[in-house]
Enzyme design. Structure first.
Site, PDB file in Angstrom:
ATOM      1  N   SER A 159       0.471  31.738  73.481  1.00  0.00           N
ATOM      2  CA  SER A 159      -0.365  31.325  74.599  1.00  0.00           C
ATOM      3  C   SER A 159      -1.779  31.089  74.115  1.00  0.00           C
ATOM      4  O   SER A 159      -2.219  31.686  73.115  1.00  0.00           O
ATOM      5  CB  SER A 159      -0.375  32.416  75.677  1.00  0.00           C
ATOM      6  OG  SER A 159      -1.386  32.172  76.641  1.00  0.00           O
ATOM      7  N   TYR A 185      -2.540  41.487  76.665  1.00  0.00           N
ATOM      8  CA  TYR A 185      -1.741  40.265  76.696  1.00  0.00           C
ATOM      9  C   TYR A 185      -2.108  39.361  75.511  1.00  0.00           C
ATOM     10  O   TYR A 185      -1.229  38.833  74.826  1.00  0.00           O
ATOM     11  CB  TYR A 185      -1.962  39.524  78.015  1.00  0.00           C
ATOM     12  CG  TYR A 185      -1.182  38.239  78.133  1.00  0.00           C
ATOM     13  CD1 TYR A 185       0.216  38.253  78.132  1.00  0.00           C
ATOM     14  CD2 TYR A 185      -1.827  37.011  78.251  1.00  0.00           C
ATOM     15  CE1 TYR A 185       0.941  37.071  78.245  1.00  0.00           C
ATOM     16  CE2 TYR A 185      -1.119  35.830  78.377  1.00  0.00           C
ATOM     17  CZ  TYR A 185       0.268  35.862  78.372  1.00  0.00           C
ATOM     18  OH  TYR A 185       0.985  34.685  78.473  1.00  0.00           O
TER      19      TYR A 185
END
Length: 323
Positions: A159, A185
């Protein structure tokens, strides 16, 4: 040596769809494993690969939901599975290994994002454990089958959020430092990129190449834990709760979001290449750590030394070895 982290260019763009990225690829006789392949980007990826003739195994935490979502697609196998449950990973791994089938594609698509602080029974932080360690454990089981193919590809869903954090090797599981959902994350997404980098180095002599992918910003179930306040904190909402125009321009449809995964999995443009972070159906540009641009790949996500170090740490934490 990994491929240079520099755009080809491929001729595609951020608006390319998964079917456009697939082109006329024929996957008849090919076998793929796609985690999270029954919702969002994973479902679109499975749909397109199936349309090209591939047989696909979908390990699913919710098998009934998977059966409903995939009921109209041919050549689909659904198996009970959970990236956060090492026993279920091992059970699936043993079952697949016993089939002695070669594996041509492994797409690590499933994941969680910005979840509240939590640790599993082993003391592993939830996002790091699910997004990275779970896929690492599964990949160890699939490794012999990938080598057996002789021409396999692995695609790890990273990501753009990898820019939030490098790997904290002193405390990857937030056992001592204050928990930050977005940095956690980001660390897990950096881990996905480094996993692909090191797997590619180890796999090239066996015909196994690996890529990491930033799919783009897409509205899917991945955002289930993300509040409006969280979105405001990272600049994806203004104080009135609206999406700023420059952020709105970054959003993709699910068909566009799955395109880079499909491209990395099937494109002949990438023959003989690997170990790179990709976005918008091309190899992403390497950018300096102090960039303010919301594109490209940060230095810590393409650091070969960090990739090797993370691999060693992951094997130690899980008590496994690929060899």
């Amino acid at each position: 040596m990994p491929t240079s982290q520099y755009p080809l260019p491929s001729g595609f763009s951020r608006s390319t769809t998964s079917e456009e990225a697939l082109g006329n690829a024929d996957l008849t006789g090919k076998l793929a494993v796609v985690t999270g392949g029954y919702a969002g980007l994973g479902l679109e990826t499975v749909r397109v690969l199936s349309k090209a003739g591939a047989s696909i195994i979908v390990p699913a935490r919710d098998t009934e939901k998977a059966k409903a979502a995939l009921k109209d697609l041919p050549r689909i196998e659904i198996h009970s599975f959970d990236l956060s449950n090492p026993a279920l990973i091992n059970a699936f791994g043993r079952e697949f290994a016993a089939s002695h089938r070669p594996l041509d594609l492994f797409i690590g698509n499933a994941g969680i994002m910005a979840t509240p602080r939590a640790h599993d029974d082993r003391g592993f932080e939830r996002q790091f454990a699910t997004n990275h360690l779970g896929h690492f454990q599964l990949a160890a089981w699939l490794w012999p089958a990938l080598k057996r193919s002789g021409n396999a590809r692995v695609v790890a869903l990273s990501s753009g959020a990898h820019r939030f954090s490098a790997i904290d090797f002193d405390d990857p599981n937030y056992q001592r430092r204050p928990y930050d959902a977005w940095k956690s994350y980001g660390q897990s997404k950096t881990a996905n990129a480094l996993f692909a980098l090191e797997l590619d180095r180890r796999g090239v002599e066996h015909g196994v190449r690996a890529f990491s992918v930033h799919p783009g910003s897409i509205r899917t179930e991945l955002t289930r834990y993300v509040s409006d306040a969280d979105m405001e904190a990272i600049g994806f909402r203004d104080t009135d709760g609206n999406i700023p125009s420059h952020i709105a321009a970054l959003f993709k449809t699910i068909e566009q979001g799955a395109a880079t995964t499909v491209w990395c999995a099937t494109s002949r443009q990438l023959d003989g290449m690997g170990g790179v972070y990709c976005e918008d159906c091309d190899i992403a540009e390497a950018l300096p750590a102090d960039t303010t641009e919301l594109r490209g790949v940060m230095p810590w996500a393409m650091d070969e030394e960090a990739a090797a170090r993370l691999w060693t740490l992951s094997e130690k934490l899980l008590g496994i070895s690929f060899e």
